[in-house]
Write a protein that holds these residues in place. Sequence first.
Motif, PDB file in Angstrom:
ATOM      1  N   MET A  62       0.921  -1.152   0.020  1.00 42.28           N
ATOM      2  CA  MET A  62      -0.017   0.122   0.055  1.00 42.28           C
ATOM      3  C   MET A  62       0.932   1.216   0.073  1.00 42.28           C
ATOM      4  O   MET A  62       1.674   1.125   0.853  1.00 42.28           O
ATOM      5  CB  MET A  62      -1.056   0.004   1.326  1.00 42.28           C
ATOM      6  CG  MET A  62      -1.889   1.330   1.349  1.00 42.28           C
ATOM      7  SD  MET A  62      -3.284   0.900   2.436  1.00 42.28           S
ATOM      8  CE  MET A  62      -4.334   0.785   1.538  1.00 42.28           C
TER       9      MET A  62
ATOM     10  N   LYS B  55      -2.552   6.432  -0.536  1.00 42.55           N
ATOM     11  CA  LYS B  55      -3.512   5.476  -0.101  1.00 42.55           C
ATOM     12  C   LYS B  55      -3.780   5.561   1.302  1.00 42.55           C
ATOM     13  O   LYS B  55      -4.843   5.935   1.971  1.00 42.55           O
ATOM     14  CB  LYS B  55      -3.539   4.065  -0.418  1.00 42.55           C
ATOM     15  CG  LYS B  55      -4.025   3.765  -1.809  1.00 42.55           C
ATOM     16  CD  LYS B  55      -4.236   2.516  -2.117  1.00 42.55           C
ATOM     17  CE  LYS B  55      -4.345   2.363  -3.703  1.00 42.55           C
ATOM     18  NZ  LYS B  55      -4.397   0.647  -3.963  1.00 42.55           N
TER      19      LYS B  55
ATOM     20  N   LYS C 212      -9.910  -2.303   4.477  1.00 39.02           N
ATOM     21  CA  LYS C 212      -9.628  -3.760   4.178  1.00 39.02           C
ATOM     22  C   LYS C 212      -8.468  -3.923   3.393  1.00 39.02           C
ATOM     23  O   LYS C 212      -7.699  -4.805   3.863  1.00 39.02           O
ATOM     24  CB  LYS C 212     -10.913  -4.191   3.354  1.00 39.02           C
ATOM     25  CG  LYS C 212     -12.169  -4.171   4.175  1.00 39.02           C
ATOM     26  CD  LYS C 212     -13.439  -4.693   3.433  1.00 39.02           C
ATOM     27  CE  LYS C 212     -14.534  -4.884   4.086  1.00 39.02           C
ATOM     28  NZ  LYS C 212     -15.848  -5.334   3.523  1.00 39.02           N
ATOM     29  N   GLU C 213      -7.954  -3.176   2.376  1.00 38.17           N
ATOM     30  CA  GLU C 213      -6.776  -3.151   1.673  1.00 38.17           C
ATOM     31  C   GLU C 213      -5.593  -3.197   2.717  1.00 38.17           C
ATOM     32  O   GLU C 213      -4.746  -3.834   2.608  1.00 38.17           O
ATOM     33  CB  GLU C 213      -6.729  -2.288   0.468  1.00 38.17           C
ATOM     34  CG  GLU C 213      -5.413  -2.552  -0.200  1.00 38.17           C
ATOM     35  CD  GLU C 213      -5.317  -1.425  -1.143  1.00 38.17           C
ATOM     36  OE1 GLU C 213      -4.126  -1.286  -1.911  1.00 38.17           O
ATOM     37  OE2 GLU C 213      -6.282  -0.812  -1.728  1.00 38.17           O
TER      38      GLU C 213
ATOM     39  N   LEU D 153     -13.179   0.244   1.704  1.00 39.59           N
ATOM     40  CA  LEU D 153     -12.476  -0.542   0.678  1.00 39.59           C
ATOM     41  C   LEU D 153     -10.788  -0.401   1.282  1.00 39.59           C
ATOM     42  O   LEU D 153      -9.882  -1.274   0.941  1.00 39.59           O
ATOM     43  CB  LEU D 153     -12.753  -0.319  -0.618  1.00 39.59           C
ATOM     44  CG  LEU D 153     -13.629  -0.722  -1.364  1.00 39.59           C
ATOM     45  CD1 LEU D 153     -14.125  -0.043  -2.540  1.00 39.59           C
ATOM     46  CD2 LEU D 153     -13.913  -2.074  -1.334  1.00 39.59           C
TER      47      LEU D 153
ATOM     48  N   ASN E 182      -2.774  -5.810   3.902  1.00 42.20           N
ATOM     49  CA  ASN E 182      -1.387  -5.595   3.708  1.00 42.20           C
ATOM     50  C   ASN E 182      -0.668  -5.829   4.966  1.00 42.20           C
ATOM     51  O   ASN E 182       0.325  -6.559   5.046  1.00 42.20           O
ATOM     52  CB  ASN E 182      -1.385  -4.299   3.141  1.00 42.20           C
ATOM     53  CG  ASN E 182       0.069  -3.865   2.608  1.00 42.20           C
ATOM     54  OD1 ASN E 182       0.897  -3.572   3.479  1.00 42.20           O
ATOM     55  ND2 ASN E 182       0.388  -3.803   1.470  1.00 42.20           N
TER      56      ASN E 182
END
Length: 73
Positions: free
Chosen positions: A1, A5, A34-35, A31, A39
């Motif tokens: 990531m 972000k 969650k990412e 979203l 990670n």
Amino acid sequence: MNQQKIDRINELYRKSKAEGLTEAEKTEQDLLRKEFVANVRGNLKAQLDQIDIQNPDGSVYNLGETYGNKTAD
């Protein structure tokens, strides 16, 4: 990531506390979170897979080789 972000996650958090989020922003925030969590979990798993444990009898086993193929459901 990437940092962009992460900055967006923080921006959405600050906005949610100050004035609230639109439905589209709530979805984006969900979203991104969650990412981010996926990670972090992936990085932690990679670190744990590199750990060797020595038993009292002197034998050594690698956590990745022993538990690496299992999934956490």
